[in-house]
Structures are given as C-alpha cells and as structure tokens.
Design an enzyme around this catalytic site. Sequence first.
Site, PDB file in Angstrom:
ATOM      1  N   HIS A 119       1.911   1.916  -3.498  1.00 48.62           N
ATOM      2  CA  HIS A 119       0.869   2.591  -4.282  1.00 48.62           C
ATOM      3  C   HIS A 119       0.963   4.107  -4.099  1.00 48.62           C
ATOM      4  O   HIS A 119       0.888   4.874  -5.068  1.00 48.62           O
ATOM      5  CB  HIS A 119      -0.517   2.124  -3.833  1.00 48.62           C
ATOM      6  N   GLU A 167      -0.676  -3.049 -10.097  1.00 42.55           N
ATOM      7  CA  GLU A 167      -0.596  -3.993  -8.976  1.00 42.55           C
ATOM      8  C   GLU A 167       0.735  -4.740  -8.967  1.00 42.55           C
ATOM      9  O   GLU A 167       1.314  -4.971  -7.902  1.00 42.55           O
ATOM     10  CB  GLU A 167      -1.759  -4.984  -9.037  1.00 42.55           C
ATOM     11  N   GLU A 201       0.821  -1.212   0.000  1.00 38.48           N
ATOM     12  CA  GLU A 201       0.000   0.000   0.000  1.00 38.48           C
ATOM     13  C   GLU A 201       0.857   1.265   0.000  1.00 38.48           C
ATOM     14  O   GLU A 201       0.532   2.249  -0.675  1.00 38.48           O
ATOM     15  CB  GLU A 201      -0.946  -0.008   1.203  1.00 38.48           C
TER      16      GLU A 201
END
Length: 292
Positions: free
Chosen positions: A144, A218, A141
């Site tokens: 990201h 991803e 995360e």
Amino acid sequence: MFNRVVLFLLTNFAVLILAGIVMSVLGVNPAQMSGLLVMAAIFGFGGSFISLLLSKFMAKRSTGAQVITEPRTQTERWLVDTVRRQAQAAGIGMPEVAIYDGPEINAFATGANRNNALVAVSTGLLQHMREDEAEAVLGHEIAHIANGDMVTMALLQGVLNTFVIVLARVVGGIIDSALSGNRDSGRGFAYYIIVFVLEMVFGLFATMIAMWFSRRREFRADAGGAQLAGRNKMIAALERLSLNHGQNTLPSQVQAFGISGGVGEGLRRLFLSHPPLTERIAALRASNGTAM
C-alpha cells in the site's frame, strides 16, 4: 510520485471538461462559475490533504497504537526486522512500526508519503496468525505504501469532493430558480436545503466511486504482498482472515487501509472498501505473483 502527479493533472483536466459539458447542458455559463470552482477546489482538496498530512498522528491517537522505538521482545524485534526488509525490497523509507490493542486480526498502513509512513498490527493478529501469515500481511501493508495508495486516495477524494460541491450548487440553483419562477430575488432558504440534499445524494455516488477504486487497490496490494512474502503465504493469510469473526475495531478513517474490511451483500457491497476475501484469494490463485 511523478506518475501520480500526471494522473492528478489528467483527472482534473477531465473533471473540468465534464463540468463544462454539464454546465452547458444545464444552461450555465462556466465563465460565471470561476469563483465557485476555486472555492470548491479549496474545500474539496483542502480537507483531503489535511487528513492525509495528519493521518499518522490521528491513526496513532485513535487506535492507541504504540510505536516500537526499541524492540523489547522477540515478537517486536521480528516485526521491525520484517518491515525493514520488506521496505528495502519495495524501495521505500523505513516506516514506523506499531502495535495496537484489538481483538480482531487486522493491520493498517497510513502516512503522507512513501518515506513517512506507519505500519501497525493488532494484538489479535499477533495472537492468532502464524509468522508466515503475519509476514504476508506486513507485505500487503508495505505494498500500500509503495503504491502510494494513501496519496492517490487523497487526490481522488479531493476531485470527488470538488465535483460534489460544484454540481450540488449548480443543480441546486437551477431547481431553486425553477421553483421560484425564475425571479431574481437572490438565494432563499430553500436553495440551501436543496444544496444540502443534493450534496448528500451526490456524496453517496462519490463514495461508491471511491470505494470501487479502494477495492481495486486491495487486489494490487495483495499482489504486492505476494511478491514480498510469497503467494502461498499471502493466500494463507487471507484464509486465516476469513475465519476471523471479530468486530473490526479500527476507526473509520483508517479502515480503508486495513488488511481486513467489512462484509455485505447487495447494495451494501458498493460501499465496502475491501472486496470479499473469497474474491481476493481467487485472484491470487489465478495470478503468478506479479509485481506491485
């Protein structure tokens, strides 16, 4: 940030060229379409960036995520400390850290920029993942956020929205003129029906493009998580996810930024925001834990 601005400008330039080519092929004078292009850009990008700016607020409200302001348990302290350490390693500002009630193993990140973000984990993740696996999920995360994925997705969605709005109206006008025998009687009810149908059709193709990019994103976040936490930990986390059969309770607006996505075969795969876990694990095993 500069690279994303350059990408944004180049993408828009390419879209304008493509739109000009399409209009020329369809016999439309681009000079007469300036008003439509401006309107499409306002609505196309406006919606995307409003969603981006409100993403943290909407994510917390829709999931019921509780931000950890003062850690009260050892688990909360570990979460905050791990996110802080990874954020420093990735060169981003400290995100807000939250926990939301969800039975599935999942987590998500959102926010308007690298220094104003949110990382949230489900109660299911805290219950079913080992600490090393959870560390890798947090790294995913953080990657990201560091990669600017939320901003990039907003830019891409804005471009796609603009193209759908313009193309639906250009093609709709041509079809309407052909059906009405080229009579110059203004736009009738049929025109708006045609535009509505075309927006639905072109919107499906736009979604396929956005989801294709999301799947590529991803893989990159997995590589970033491997760099921050360790490749073996990232692989172990994804393997744990593959055993998770709980329903994804994340709202649709944040599902694309969760660690766990949907599953599907055939055409359904074209609309998935995440690649199959088997492909993600295989990509990590074939890599050397390269940078984000």
